[in-house]
Write a protein that holds these residues in place. Structure first.
Motif, PDB file in Angstrom:
ATOM      1  N   SER A 287      11.173   9.839   0.486  1.00 30.95           N
ATOM      2  CA  SER A 287       9.850  10.379  -0.199  1.00 30.95           C
ATOM      3  C   SER A 287       9.617  11.855  -0.116  1.00 30.95           C
ATOM      4  CB  SER A 287       8.921   9.687   0.927  1.00 30.95           C
ATOM      5  OG  SER A 287       8.969  10.437   2.103  1.00 30.95           O
TER       6      SER A 287
ATOM      7  N   CYS B 198      10.690   1.594   7.610  1.00 30.92           N
ATOM      8  CA  CYS B 198       9.644   2.797   6.947  1.00 30.92           C
ATOM      9  C   CYS B 198      10.082   4.000   7.423  1.00 30.92           C
ATOM     10  CB  CYS B 198       8.509   2.328   7.636  1.00 30.92           C
ATOM     11  SG  CYS B 198       6.963   2.970   6.532  1.00 30.92           S
TER      12      CYS B 198
ATOM     13  N   TRP C 226       0.797  -1.361   0.111  1.00 32.30           N
ATOM     14  CA  TRP C 226      -0.140   0.137   0.004  1.00 32.30           C
ATOM     15  C   TRP C 226       0.737   1.320   0.002  1.00 32.30           C
ATOM     16  CZ3 TRP C 226      -0.527   3.634   3.936  1.00 32.30           C
ATOM     17  CH2 TRP C 226       0.063   3.033   5.234  1.00 32.30           C
ATOM     18  N   LEU C 227       2.062   1.288   0.675  1.00 34.32           N
ATOM     19  CA  LEU C 227       2.860   2.478   0.422  1.00 34.32           C
ATOM     20  C   LEU C 227       3.394   2.465  -1.058  1.00 34.32           C
ATOM     21  CD1 LEU C 227       5.240   2.014   3.581  1.00 34.32           C
ATOM     22  CD2 LEU C 227       3.633   3.828   2.915  1.00 34.32           C
TER      23      LEU C 227
ATOM     24  N   GLU D 290       2.762  14.402   1.665  1.00 38.09           N
ATOM     25  CA  GLU D 290       1.674  13.140   1.747  1.00 38.09           C
ATOM     26  C   GLU D 290       2.338  11.756   2.009  1.00 38.09           C
ATOM     27  OE1 GLU D 290       1.613  15.163  -0.824  1.00 38.09           O
ATOM     28  OE2 GLU D 290      -0.394  16.263  -0.920  1.00 38.09           O
ATOM     29  N   LEU D 291       3.283  11.442   1.263  1.00 42.56           N
ATOM     30  CA  LEU D 291       4.104  10.196   1.134  1.00 42.56           C
ATOM     31  C   LEU D 291       4.757  10.052   2.382  1.00 42.56           C
ATOM     32  CD1 LEU D 291       4.770  10.151  -2.517  1.00 42.56           C
ATOM     33  CD2 LEU D 291       3.160   8.731  -1.579  1.00 42.56           C
TER      34      LEU D 291
ATOM     35  N   ILE E 123       3.213   7.143   9.561  1.00 42.17           N
ATOM     36  CA  ILE E 123       2.193   6.829  10.166  1.00 42.17           C
ATOM     37  C   ILE E 123       2.161   5.065  10.084  1.00 42.17           C
ATOM     38  CG2 ILE E 123      -0.269   6.153  10.078  1.00 42.17           C
ATOM     39  CD1 ILE E 123      -0.584   8.931   9.073  1.00 42.17           C
ATOM     40  N   ALA E 124       2.679   4.732   9.041  1.00 42.55           N
ATOM     41  CA  ALA E 124       3.010   3.178   8.740  1.00 42.55           C
ATOM     42  C   ALA E 124       4.100   2.649   9.664  1.00 42.55           C
ATOM     43  CB  ALA E 124       3.395   2.755   7.340  1.00 42.55           C
TER      44      ALA E 124
ATOM     45  N   GLY F 215       2.622   9.358   5.148  1.00 41.89           N
ATOM     46  CA  GLY F 215       2.346   7.748   5.068  1.00 41.89           C
ATOM     47  C   GLY F 215       3.319   6.901   5.701  1.00 41.89           C
ATOM     48  N   HIS F 216       4.733   7.241   5.380  1.00 42.03           N
ATOM     49  CA  HIS F 216       5.678   6.384   5.889  1.00 42.03           C
ATOM     50  C   HIS F 216       5.646   6.731   7.468  1.00 42.03           C
ATOM     51  CE1 HIS F 216       7.681   4.691   2.612  1.00 42.03           C
ATOM     52  NE2 HIS F 216       7.496   5.902   1.921  1.00 42.03           N
TER      53      HIS F 216
ATOM     54  N   GLY G  13       0.833   4.343  -3.118  1.00 46.01           N
ATOM     55  CA  GLY G  13       0.874   5.808  -2.924  1.00 46.01           C
ATOM     56  C   GLY G  13       1.628   6.308  -4.035  1.00 46.01           C
TER      57      GLY G  13
END
Length: 137
Positions: free
Chosen positions: A112, A105, A16-17, A80-81, A87-88, A84-85, A20
């Motif tokens: 990113s 991550c 899912w990363l 945004e990416l 949070i993951a 995402g990293h 994105g």
């Protein structure tokens, strides 16, 4: 061991990363002027999908265009990416088994944010300069 880590990574967070980055790449290709962002995005998607055994190095020939492009990348896609990293990584660190994946991550946050002027290479093809920055042989 790298293969096991990559398969677990793929299942836990990689797919899912990478998705994105693929979405960012497709959007970049639709807007013709941002095709270099799309190329960088697809390159990073491959790295994010299967990261263990590879690393990121700076391209010494990258110039001012990369700096300007990276600023635009941060504004449109990078932040945004990177979130995402972050949070993951936080979610992966909830379990003991996930801690190494969460740290991996978080190590992807710089690429990113600043993808232009960098290259993804096998770990075996890299040495480090006196300041700890990975460079190609």
């Amino acid at each position: 061991m790298r293969t096991i880590g990559n398969v677990l990574w793929l299942i836990l967070a990689g797919w899912w990363l990478a998705l994105g980055y693929v979405v960012a790449g497709v959007i970049s290709f639709v807007l013709i002027i941002t095709i270099p962002f799309g190329i960088a995005s697809f390159r990073i998607a491959g790295f994010v999908l299967w990261p263990f055994g590879r690393t990121v190095v700076w391209k010494p020939q990258a110039g001012v265009g990369s700096v300007i492009g990276n600023v635009l990348w941060i504004i449109f896609f990078g932040w945004e990416l990177a979130v995402g990293h972050l949070i993951a990584g936080l979610l992966l660190c909830v379990t003991i088994i996930g801690i190494p994946f969460g740290l991996a991550c978080w190590k992807m946050v710089p690429i990113s944010l600043l993808p232009l002027g960098r290259d993804v290479v096998p770990v075996d093809a890299v040495t480090r300069d006196p300041y700890g920055v990975p460079v190609r042989h």
